[in-house]
Design an enzyme around this catalytic site. Structure first.
Site, PDB file in Angstrom:
ATOM      1  CB  CYS A   1     -34.719  40.345  -9.822  1.00 32.57           C
ATOM      2  SG  CYS A   1     -34.234  41.905  -9.059  1.00 32.57           S
TER       3      CYS A   1
ATOM      4  CD  GLU B   1     -29.887  47.481  -9.611  1.00 31.32           C
ATOM      5  OE1 GLU B   1     -31.046  47.614  -9.198  1.00 31.32           O
ATOM      6  OE2 GLU B   1     -29.549  46.605 -10.417  1.00 31.32           O
TER       7      GLU B   1
HETATM    8  O1  FUB Z   1     -31.062  42.888 -14.027  1.00 27.87           O
HETATM    9  C1  FUB Z   1     -31.748  41.767 -13.511  1.00 27.87           C
HETATM   10  C2  FUB Z   1     -31.923  41.955 -12.062  1.00 27.87           C
HETATM   11  O2  FUB Z   1     -32.659  43.171 -11.858  1.00 27.87           O
HETATM   12  C3  FUB Z   1     -30.673  42.141 -11.265  1.00 27.87           C
HETATM   13  O3  FUB Z   1     -30.130  41.020 -10.740  1.00 27.87           O
HETATM   14  C4  FUB Z   1     -31.138  43.090 -10.247  1.00 27.87           C
HETATM   15  O4  FUB Z   1     -30.136  43.693  -9.503  1.00 27.87           O
HETATM   16  C5  FUB Z   1     -31.927  44.039 -11.035  1.00 27.87           C
HETATM   17  O5  FUB Z   1     -31.082  44.908 -11.736  1.00 27.87           O
HETATM   18 ZN    ZN Z   2     -33.493  41.511  -6.830  1.00 27.46          ZN
END
Ligand code: FUB
Ligand code: ZN
Length: 612
Positions: free
Chosen positions: A392, A292
């Site tokens: 999230c 990501e």
């Molecule tokens: O890891 C916690 C949250 O979930 C992150 O901010 C997102 O990108 C996802 O990985």
């Molecule tokens: Zn998110």
């Protein structure tokens, strides 16, 4: 260092228009929908710390952060309007948190019930990330309700974290793998006046990339957690895009608090790197599913764009904080780009479903064929969903929407700055401002300012706007039209909202030979449902007239001239070029509103065809 103050959203009443409707939807539909999904999936239940092996809804290491963001959202709404049912759920959750806080102050539902004994063992397990979100929620809840039980709980937790990490250094790591606590500690410092919390935020910032905890890790892993170098040396945005956005936000906070020029220089450089080289036209950032992350300059593929909703939000948080260091329109431009595009696309028009990734192109025939599909339910999907296993984004959407007024104004003792245009009234110290506008449908913004007491008024001239008029004399400074107090009581800014085609620089390989339709701050897209399938066969006339025809998502639908290659094309892979196209009207809708009418092909960047 000269700094500026934010006019908090609590002093800004959005009284109509585009964002008022969305805030209402947030209160009436989105926040309850997120709560229901979190109830069904066990996220609230997890705080009872009663999960045992074999039972369903096994808690996850960062569920606490999901609920915390939801609580923060409720708090922001409650600042202006009561939500009795939601408030009751918040208080019940605080009961559970209080009950299960361990005697030393620790709060974490996962490590208390599922893996006790594994506390502070691994920097990738998100304990400090969850703590940060719980602290933000507690600060917001105290501010909204005046009740400080939750804040006291979180202060005890912060005191314990301070002891373990800064005083005793007894944890197995020194900095969190997922940033968030740093900015939360700055908020906690402001809410309590306790300097220790600011010191702890600074400690985490100073130690990042400057201690041996990541020695020996491959560079990709160090980059993913922004641990590849001390933060003051950073000049590019690297790694996991949400983590980076939260880190840069905290760096900007500290630069301002401490007057720290080296932190400020790093923030300025990474911001410029993001908006000039690593950001989609939608404000989406973090272009790959691989961890990501940000990748390299100009690597902005459309179909496989990751562009997580949270990452766009984190960029707005960062840019909003940079405005408190320097009132340069480029920061508010970035906020606006995110608001109307890469953030808003994360939410369905009915307010109950979400995108995690926000691609700029969808090809239905490749459904399920992309390698991303293997990774899980939040990867390139054709329609928004109600909840993700990694959820999230939904509560980030709700808290961001509820506190949107935070981005509209800043001030210092000489000037009141207007950064975002929306119908609202606001208090800026002694000054009272009202804004009348139907922006971004229309480009006329009337601002009345009373009680400026000699302060100047500054109106942002958006970077996308090449023609504007202002009813008062002004001087342009850093993208803002500055108006003397004597002329500022009633001013009208008129922004030209004529649709514009945008091209990308040649380095963005995926956009070569293509243009994107925009109108004001809003990026448009074409969907198969309006234009027939196979959008790859469409060519846009860049010189043709663009008309406004109808409405979708609360904004005009646009119609442009173009062509389509005739279909069906028969069975061939390659053939001599024919150049045969049939003329066709092309329909564009706001990008944020794509995928609200079932699965459909979609494209932001459209190949153009020049006819001489
Ligand atoms: O890891 C916690 C949250 O979930 C992150 O901010 C997102 O990108 C996802 O990985
Ligand atoms: Zn998110």
């Amino acid at each position: 260092m000269k700094t500026y103050r934010r006019i908090p959203f609590t002093d800004v009443d959005i009284i109509g228009g585009f964002w008022r409707e969305r805030q209402q939807l947030n209160r009436e539909a989105t926040i309850p929908a997120v709560m229901n999904r979190f109830m069904e999936t066990g996220r609230f239940e997890a705080f009872k710390c009663g999960w045992r092996e074999g039972s369903h809804n096994k808690p996850h290491i960062f569920w606490d952060s999901d609920v915390a963001k939801w609580i923060e959202s409720v708090a922001y709404v409650v600042e202006k309007a009561s939500m009795p049912e939601m408030e009751r759920i918040v208080e019940q959750t605080i009961d559970e948190i209080e009950l299960h806080q361990t005697p030393d102050g620790y709060v974490n539902s996962y490590f208390t019930s599922v893996e006790p004994g594994m506390r502070w063992r691994n920097r990738s397990w998100h304990e400090l990330y969850c703590a940060g979100h719980l602290i933000e929620a507690a600060v917001a809840w105290r501010h909204a309700t005046g009740r400080d039980r939750f804040l006291k709980i979180m202060r005890r937790y912060a005191d314990y974290i301070d002891r373990v990490f800064r005083v005793e250094r007894s944890a197995a790591f020194q900095t969190p793998g997922h940033e968030e606590i740093e900015l939360a500690l700055v908020k906690l410092y402001h809410a309590t006046g306790e300097k220790k919390y600011l010191d702890l935020a600074r400690f985490f910032i100073d130690r990042r990339g400057a201690n041996p905890e990541t020695d020996g890790q491959p560079l990709t892993e160090r980059l993913a957690t922004q641990s590849h170098m001390p933060v003051r040396e950073m000049r590019t945005a690297e790694g996991h895009a949400v983590r980076a956005g939260y880190l840069f936000s905290a760096m900007a906070d500290l630069a301002r608090e401490d007057g720290d020029e080296s932190l400020r220089a790093a923030c300025e450089a990474v911001f410029d790197n993001i908006v000039n080289r690593r950001m989609y036209i939608t404000g989406g950032v973090g272009s790959t599913l691989n961890s990501e992350t940000y990748t390299i300059d100009y690597d902005l593929p459309n179909e496989t764009a990751y562009a997580e909703t949270c990452a766009a939000i984190s960029l707005a948080y960062f840019a909003g904080r940079m405005l408190l260091i320097e009132p340069d329109a480029k920061y508010a431009d970035a906020v606006e780009r995110v608001l109307y595009n890469g953030f808003l696309s994360g939410l369905s028009l009915d307010g109950t479903r979400f995108f995690y990734t926000n691609p700029l192109e969808i090809v239905k025939s490749r459904r399920g064929a992309h390698p991303c599909t293997e990774k899980g339910d939040w990867l390139p999907i054709m329609e928004r969903v109600e909840v993700f296993s990694c959820s999230c984004c939904p509560p980030n959407v709700t808290r961001f929407l509820a506190s949107l007024g935070d981005f509209a104004f800043t001030e210092d003792d000489e000037t009141v700055f207007v950064h975002q245009y929306m119908p609202c009234s606001a208090k800026a110290g002694e000054a009272r401002l009202t804004m009348e506008t139907d922006y971004p449908r229309g480009g006329v913004v009337r601002v009345k300012a009373r009680g400026l007491n000699g302060r100047r008024l500054a109106l942002r001239v958006p970077g996308w706007c090449s023609r504007f008029e202002l009813s008062a004399p002004y001087a342009l400074e850093r993208g803002c039209a500055i108006i003397d107090a004597a002329d500022a009581a009633d001013v009208t800014l008129t922004l030209d909202m004529t649709p514009q085609l945008i091209e990308a620089r040649s380095n963005v390989a995926d956009c070569a030979g293509k243009a994107a339709m925009t109108r004001g701050p809003v990026v448009y897209c074409m969907e198969g449902v309006d234009n027939g399938g196979s959008l790859a066969d469409i060519r846009l006339d860049p010189a043709g007239e663009v008309k406004e025809t109808g409405d979708y998502g609360g904004l005009p639908v646009l119609e442009a001239r173009g062509w389509r290659r005739p279909v069906p094309q028969g069975e061939w892979l390659y053939r001599p070029y024919t150049g045969r196209y049939e003329e066709k009207k092309l329909t564009f809708i706001p990008y944020f509103a794509f995928a609200n009418r079932g699965e459909s092909d979609m494209r932001v960047w459209i190949p153009v065809r020049m006819i001489w």
